[in-house]
Design a protein around this motif. Sequence first.
Motif, PDB file in Angstrom:
ATOM      1  N   CYS A 163       0.620  -1.499   0.443  1.00 30.57           N
ATOM      2  CA  CYS A 163       0.037   0.354   0.267  1.00 30.57           C
ATOM      3  C   CYS A 163       1.037   1.456   0.029  1.00 30.57           C
ATOM      4  N   LEU A 164       1.014   2.421  -1.099  1.00 36.61           N
ATOM      5  CA  LEU A 164       1.245   3.183  -1.234  1.00 36.61           C
ATOM      6  C   LEU A 164       0.436   4.744  -0.592  1.00 36.61           C
ATOM      7  N   ASP A 165       0.968   4.930   0.489  1.00 40.63           N
ATOM      8  CA  ASP A 165       0.640   6.114   1.131  1.00 40.63           C
ATOM      9  C   ASP A 165       1.415   7.734   0.665  1.00 40.63           C
ATOM     10  N   SER A 166       0.476   8.719   0.542  1.00 40.27           N
ATOM     11  CA  SER A 166       1.724  10.160   0.030  1.00 40.27           C
ATOM     12  C   SER A 166       2.522  10.952   1.689  1.00 40.27           C
ATOM     13  N   PHE A 167       1.581  10.409   2.632  1.00 38.09           N
ATOM     14  CA  PHE A 167       1.903  11.222   3.228  1.00 38.09           C
ATOM     15  C   PHE A 167       3.734  10.583   4.197  1.00 38.09           C
ATOM     16  N   ALA A 195      -0.175  17.391   3.188  1.00 39.40           N
ATOM     17  CA  ALA A 195      -0.158  18.488   5.083  1.00 39.40           C
ATOM     18  C   ALA A 195       0.492  19.383   4.880  1.00 39.40           C
ATOM     19  N   PRO A 196       0.299  20.677   5.639  1.00 41.82           N
ATOM     20  CA  PRO A 196       1.356  21.416   6.220  1.00 41.82           C
ATOM     21  C   PRO A 196       3.225  21.808   5.945  1.00 41.82           C
ATOM     22  N   ALA A 197       3.380  22.132   5.078  1.00 41.39           N
ATOM     23  CA  ALA A 197       5.161  22.507   5.645  1.00 41.39           C
ATOM     24  C   ALA A 197       5.331  22.657   7.051  1.00 41.39           C
ATOM     25  N   LEU A 198       5.602  21.523   7.712  1.00 42.75           N
ATOM     26  CA  LEU A 198       5.493  21.680   9.532  1.00 42.75           C
ATOM     27  C   LEU A 198       6.920  21.218   9.943  1.00 42.75           C
ATOM     28  N   HIS A 208      -3.060  14.552  13.093  1.00 40.84           N
ATOM     29  CA  HIS A 208      -3.291  15.639  13.615  1.00 40.84           C
ATOM     30  C   HIS A 208      -3.162  16.978  12.761  1.00 40.84           C
ATOM     31  N   HIS A 209      -2.597  16.911  11.474  1.00 39.44           N
ATOM     32  CA  HIS A 209      -2.142  17.958  10.523  1.00 39.44           C
ATOM     33  C   HIS A 209      -2.558  17.994   8.622  1.00 39.44           C
ATOM     34  N   ARG A 210      -2.829  15.483   8.862  1.00 43.12           N
ATOM     35  CA  ARG A 210      -3.364  15.949   7.305  1.00 43.12           C
ATOM     36  C   ARG A 210      -4.603  16.574   6.929  1.00 43.12           C
ATOM     37  N   LEU A 211      -4.022  16.979   5.735  1.00 44.88           N
ATOM     38  CA  LEU A 211      -5.000  17.519   4.191  1.00 44.88           C
ATOM     39  C   LEU A 211      -6.122  17.315   3.472  1.00 44.88           C
ATOM     40  N   PHE A 212      -6.771  17.471   2.593  1.00 42.62           N
ATOM     41  CA  PHE A 212      -7.221  16.862   1.731  1.00 42.62           C
ATOM     42  C   PHE A 212      -6.325  17.327   0.711  1.00 42.62           C
ATOM     43  N   PRO A 213      -5.909  16.773  -0.499  1.00 41.57           N
ATOM     44  CA  PRO A 213      -5.475  17.340  -1.809  1.00 41.57           C
ATOM     45  C   PRO A 213      -5.453  18.130  -2.319  1.00 41.57           C
ATOM     46  N   GLU A 215      -4.304  21.229  -1.018  1.00 37.74           N
ATOM     47  CA  GLU A 215      -4.329  22.283   0.420  1.00 37.74           C
ATOM     48  C   GLU A 215      -3.176  21.964   1.497  1.00 37.74           C
ATOM     49  N   GLY A 216      -2.291  21.529   1.545  1.00 37.71           N
ATOM     50  CA  GLY A 216      -1.226  21.806   1.921  1.00 37.71           C
ATOM     51  C   GLY A 216      -0.150  22.125   0.979  1.00 37.71           C
ATOM     52  N   ALA A 217       1.227  21.108   1.254  1.00 41.58           N
ATOM     53  CA  ALA A 217       2.949  21.680   0.367  1.00 41.58           C
ATOM     54  C   ALA A 217       3.139  20.399  -0.402  1.00 41.58           C
ATOM     55  N   PHE A 218       3.027  19.085  -0.608  1.00 42.78           N
ATOM     56  CA  PHE A 218       2.622  18.420  -0.747  1.00 42.78           C
ATOM     57  C   PHE A 218       2.853  18.323  -2.549  1.00 42.78           C
ATOM     58  N   ASP A 219       3.628  17.643  -2.815  1.00 48.07           N
ATOM     59  CA  ASP A 219       3.254  17.535  -4.641  1.00 48.07           C
ATOM     60  C   ASP A 219       2.228  16.444  -5.490  1.00 48.07           C
ATOM     61  N   LEU A 220       1.920  16.296  -5.265  1.00 50.08           N
ATOM     62  CA  LEU A 220       0.709  15.095  -4.897  1.00 50.08           C
ATOM     63  C   LEU A 220       0.694  14.246  -6.288  1.00 50.08           C
TER      64      LEU A 220
END
Length: 594
Positions: A163-167, A195-198, A208-213, A215-220
Amino acid sequence: MRTSIATVCLSGGLVEKLHACAAAGFDGVEIMDADLVGAFESPEEIRALCARLGLRIDMFQPFRDVEGVDPVTFADTLRRAEAKFDVMERLGTDLMLVCSNVGTATVDDDAVAAAQLGELADLAAARGIRLAYEALAWGRYVDDYRRAWRIVQLADRPNLGTCLDSFHILSRGHDPAAIEEIDGDKIFFLQLADAPALDMDVLSWSRHHRLFPGEGAFDLTAFLGHVLAAGYRGPYSLEVFNDTFRQTDVGRTAAHARRSLTWLADRTAAAHDWGIDRLPDPQPARGIDFVEVAGESLDAVDEMLAQLGLTFRGRHRSKPVRLWSAGEARIILNEQRRDEAPLVAGLGLVVDDARVAADRARALGAPAVYRRTYAGEQELPAVAAPDGTEVFWGDRSGSGSWVEEFLGGDAIPGPLDGVIDHVNLGYRWQHFDEAVLFAGSVLALATESTAEVPGPMGLVRSQVMRTADGVVRLPINLAPPTAPVPPRHIAIRCDDVVGAARRARAAGLRFLRMPANYYDDLAARFGPALDPALLEDLRELDLCYDRDGEGEFIHLYTPRVGGVFFELVERRGGYDGYGAASAPVRLSAQRAAG
């Protein structure tokens, strides 16, 4: 595209979550063990409910602490697994998520891990069950998806995949390019989260801080491109642990989540030029056509606009609506909303193709807004934002032609000439991320900057969404949890704020009163760089000031009328900000003014 979502993303009980997922248009769900354990419904009842709702149970999760353990612990692991396999058979699902060991592992050996996972897979195979092994970012020994894949290869069982999880991949800074080296048929499941860059420990960040695609800083977009290039053809599933989303309305959050997946899939398809069904093309805003203020009684707003120097352009020929303008800045006052204090309720945007913009918005789940139009009146397609704000689109070729529908206006223009510089929108704490996603996905705006402004009732977080050229700017303000929603305001840019302020003062308008300490601080901060004569004008007229290496910013605030106020701004040189240093003083002054 098949879509799925882990029930942990949502608030409420399991039955509520399933209804919300179906209503939002998801194809399937990941049933979280904790959600099932806390439900009064049996696995058979949950299975039947999902069937009635048209939801497939894509995966049961999680099963923890399997590999890298001593023989006694592993024997108990197999016992636990048999019990959960029983539950899965009752649910009618054949895929279990197996997380890399974080609690009981004592042996850092891939051969041992592969042997134990292989034995678990053999036990599962007898029940027709597949296992998806996932490297947790905080796994005791296995915290890298590449190592998890090597262990799966060593185990060599047809019913054992990964299973691949982006986070878990992106939070550790692992290069996702190696995903393309994995056999696509052995990628049993895909979980997506932004997720935001923290800068914090990865477990707390995840929990506590994941986000939906979107909304954050990841290159999904790049991440998903690698997964699809590997040959994965299973569901796109969301697994978002977030304290806010687990408290908000379950139906609204599910719709928000579904929008994020649609946006991500479209962005990925566009980036890789895949010939699959796409959303209608984004329609970047070319300007703000109008801003609408609505409420039961708007006489005080009429008076304030007149004092500011705007021109009354007349009443609409068929609706209880009137128009004010200052050059290209147009403000509509709409009295059709009953029993409401004045507030910013609508926004008109100029685009190349209004119909395409509206079609894209509806494809992203935004509900259409209906407004009656009569023969000869311009129809502006519109949708409602998640908070109810109505967004209208007009074609650039016919921009402003609707103005002719307003009759009885002043023949002589008022003294103020300007454009809408920005529209500040306030949201409750639980709706902030949803607002950012809507602005990005539906309005085609990009995130510019985030700031935290100290106010008398806590920190106000501000995220600016804008077009690349800055002709549309929407600062989105997040209220602290215990504070009221920040009032919304409309900023009009002109060439001479000091002159406009003197005229408005002569017309009887008193601006938001600023404390004397503020001007003493301006003198201390800027020293001789701030013209003493200008400083005296600022003091006299209750104006605000900022400067940077590019230019200066002079602005004023009106008192609030209900939930709205106005700002006049002047940008000198290349200043591109919003006077953030003055914002805490403005918040305190508004609270003092009541």
